[in-house]
Write a protein that holds these residues in place. Structure first.
Motif, PDB file in Angstrom:
ATOM      1  N   GLY A   8       2.092  -2.734  -5.658  1.00  0.00           N
ATOM      2  CA  GLY A   8       1.065  -1.887  -5.084  1.00  0.00           C
ATOM      3  C   GLY A   8       0.240  -1.260  -6.187  1.00  0.00           C
ATOM      4  O   GLY A   8       0.551  -1.410  -7.377  1.00  0.00           O
ATOM      5  N   GLN A   9      -0.808  -0.533  -5.805  1.00  0.00           N
ATOM      6  CA  GLN A   9      -1.706   0.066  -6.793  1.00  0.00           C
ATOM      7  C   GLN A   9      -1.191   1.390  -7.328  1.00  0.00           C
ATOM      8  O   GLN A   9      -1.652   1.842  -8.382  1.00  0.00           O
ATOM      9  CB  GLN A   9      -3.097   0.246  -6.189  1.00  0.00           C
ATOM     10  N   GLY A  10      -0.285   2.003  -6.615  1.00  0.00           N
ATOM     11  CA  GLY A  10       0.314   3.234  -7.097  1.00  0.00           C
ATOM     12  C   GLY A  10      -0.241   4.481  -6.447  1.00  0.00           C
ATOM     13  O   GLY A  10      -1.366   4.486  -5.932  1.00  0.00           O
ATOM     14  N   THR A  11       0.564   5.531  -6.494  1.00  0.00           N
ATOM     15  CA  THR A  11       0.150   6.832  -5.977  1.00  0.00           C
ATOM     16  C   THR A  11       0.615   7.907  -6.963  1.00  0.00           C
ATOM     17  O   THR A  11       1.722   7.826  -7.495  1.00  0.00           O
ATOM     18  CB  THR A  11       0.732   7.076  -4.568  1.00  0.00           C
ATOM     19  N   GLN A  12      -0.250   8.875  -7.211  1.00  0.00           N
ATOM     20  CA  GLN A  12       0.040   9.907  -8.208  1.00  0.00           C
ATOM     21  C   GLN A  12       0.944  10.983  -7.617  1.00  0.00           C
ATOM     22  O   GLN A  12       0.683  11.490  -6.525  1.00  0.00           O
ATOM     23  CB  GLN A  12      -1.253  10.552  -8.703  1.00  0.00           C
ATOM     24  N   VAL A  13       1.978  11.315  -8.367  1.00  0.00           N
ATOM     25  CA  VAL A  13       2.847  12.448  -8.034  1.00  0.00           C
ATOM     26  C   VAL A  13       2.773  13.427  -9.194  1.00  0.00           C
ATOM     27  O   VAL A  13       3.029  13.053 -10.342  1.00  0.00           O
ATOM     28  CB  VAL A  13       4.300  11.996  -7.808  1.00  0.00           C
ATOM     29  N   THR A  14       2.394  14.656  -8.898  1.00  0.00           N
ATOM     30  CA  THR A  14       2.302  15.698  -9.912  1.00  0.00           C
ATOM     31  C   THR A  14       3.173  16.877  -9.495  1.00  0.00           C
ATOM     32  O   THR A  14       3.003  17.409  -8.392  1.00  0.00           O
ATOM     33  CB  THR A  14       0.855  16.167 -10.108  1.00  0.00           C
ATOM     34  N   VAL A  15       4.084  17.256 -10.368  1.00  0.00           N
ATOM     35  CA  VAL A  15       4.998  18.364 -10.094  1.00  0.00           C
ATOM     36  C   VAL A  15       4.663  19.495 -11.061  1.00  0.00           C
ATOM     37  O   VAL A  15       4.777  19.325 -12.283  1.00  0.00           O
ATOM     38  CB  VAL A  15       6.466  17.943 -10.249  1.00  0.00           C
ATOM     39  N   SER A  16       4.251  20.613 -10.518  1.00  0.00           N
ATOM     40  CA  SER A  16       3.882  21.752 -11.357  1.00  0.00           C
ATOM     41  C   SER A  16       5.085  22.666 -11.572  1.00  0.00           C
ATOM     42  O   SER A  16       5.943  22.809 -10.701  1.00  0.00           O
ATOM     43  CB  SER A  16       2.743  22.531 -10.709  1.00  0.00           C
ATOM     44  N   SER A  17       5.113  23.295 -12.726  1.00  0.00           N
ATOM     45  CA  SER A  17       6.241  24.178 -13.063  1.00  0.00           C
ATOM     46  C   SER A  17       5.978  25.607 -12.623  1.00  0.00           C
ATOM     47  O   SER A  17       4.893  25.949 -12.198  1.00  0.00           O
ATOM     48  CB  SER A  17       6.499  24.144 -14.569  1.00  0.00           C
ATOM     49  N   MET A  67       0.838  -1.188   0.000  1.00  0.00           N
ATOM     50  CA  MET A  67       0.000   0.000   0.000  1.00  0.00           C
ATOM     51  C   MET A  67       0.876   1.242   0.000  1.00  0.00           C
ATOM     52  O   MET A  67       1.581   1.509   0.982  1.00  0.00           O
ATOM     53  CB  MET A  67      -0.907   0.007   1.218  1.00  0.00           C
ATOM     54  N   GLU A  68       0.808   2.011  -1.105  1.00  0.00           N
ATOM     55  CA  GLU A  68       1.578   3.246  -1.207  1.00  0.00           C
ATOM     56  C   GLU A  68       0.798   4.423  -0.644  1.00  0.00           C
ATOM     57  O   GLU A  68      -0.437   4.436  -0.662  1.00  0.00           O
ATOM     58  CB  GLU A  68       1.937   3.557  -2.666  1.00  0.00           C
ATOM     59  N   SER A  69       1.534   5.410  -0.183  1.00  0.00           N
ATOM     60  CA  SER A  69       0.939   6.667   0.273  1.00  0.00           C
ATOM     61  C   SER A  69       1.973   7.768   0.137  1.00  0.00           C
ATOM     62  O   SER A  69       3.165   7.487  -0.053  1.00  0.00           O
ATOM     63  CB  SER A  69       0.465   6.556   1.731  1.00  0.00           C
ATOM     64  N   GLY A  70       1.510   9.006   0.217  1.00  0.00           N
ATOM     65  CA  GLY A  70       2.420  10.139   0.210  1.00  0.00           C
ATOM     66  C   GLY A  70       2.469  10.922  -1.079  1.00  0.00           C
ATOM     67  O   GLY A  70       3.167  11.947  -1.156  1.00  0.00           O
ATOM     68  N   GLY A  71       1.763  10.469  -2.104  1.00  0.00           N
ATOM     69  CA  GLY A  71       1.744  11.223  -3.347  1.00  0.00           C
ATOM     70  C   GLY A  71       0.955  12.511  -3.210  1.00  0.00           C
ATOM     71  O   GLY A  71       0.308  12.758  -2.195  1.00  0.00           O
ATOM     72  N   GLY A  72       1.031  13.328  -4.252  1.00  0.00           N
ATOM     73  CA  GLY A  72       0.284  14.574  -4.234  1.00  0.00           C
ATOM     74  C   GLY A  72       0.803  15.552  -5.259  1.00  0.00           C
ATOM     75  O   GLY A  72       1.559  15.187  -6.167  1.00  0.00           O
ATOM     76  N   LEU A  73       0.394  16.804  -5.085  1.00  0.00           N
ATOM     77  CA  LEU A  73       0.779  17.888  -5.974  1.00  0.00           C
ATOM     78  C   LEU A  73       1.820  18.749  -5.277  1.00  0.00           C
ATOM     79  O   LEU A  73       1.617  19.163  -4.123  1.00  0.00           O
ATOM     80  CB  LEU A  73      -0.444  18.726  -6.331  1.00  0.00           C
ATOM     81  N   VAL A  74       2.912  19.023  -5.965  1.00  0.00           N
ATOM     82  CA  VAL A  74       3.989  19.823  -5.391  1.00  0.00           C
ATOM     83  C   VAL A  74       4.573  20.706  -6.489  1.00  0.00           C
ATOM     84  O   VAL A  74       4.537  20.338  -7.673  1.00  0.00           O
ATOM     85  CB  VAL A  74       5.062  18.920  -4.762  1.00  0.00           C
TER      86      VAL A  74
END
Length: 117
Positions: free
Chosen positions: A108-117, A5-12
């Motif tokens: 695991g199912q994966g977690t989305q990581v999005t990095v904005s410019s 189980m992954e966690s901790g992804g998000g928008l940064v």
């Protein structure tokens, strides 16, 4: 069967940091080699970092010096500390567990990581 189980992804924002966690359901966690992978839609999955049962680590060239993989066997958890993030790091990040003949036996199912410019 091992569940991851992954966690901790998000928008940064670019230049920021995130720490991903992957907790395993198995008490045999310490016997598994662990990996972090990422995938962008339309592209092949890429192995980003790996750590063996003895703690040896390996990284793909594009993240060397920015990402750190580590494990805590007492918590059945592997981490991916991601610093100096870039927009090209945007992807779904998944962890894997395995051994010699089956290096990626469990996912695991994966977690989305999005990095904005």
């Amino acid at each position: 069967q091992v569940q991851l189980m992954e966690s901790g992804g998000g928008l940064v924002q670019a230049g920021g940091s995130l720490r991903l966690s992957c907790e395993a359901s198995s008490r045999l966690f310490r016997t598994y080699n662990m990996g972090w992978h990422r995938q962008v839609p339309g592209n092949q999955r890429e192995l980003v970092a790996s750590i063996t049962t003895s703690g040896s680590t390996n990284y793909t060239n594009s993240v060397k010096g920015r990402f750190t993989i580590s494990r805590d066997n007492a918590k059945n958890t592997v981490y991916l500390q991601m610093n100096s993030l870039k927009p090209e790091d945007t992807a779904v990040y998944s962890c894997s567990a395995g051994w010699g003949s089956r290096p990626y036996a469990y996912w695991g199912q994966g977690t989305q990581v999005t990095v904005s410019s």
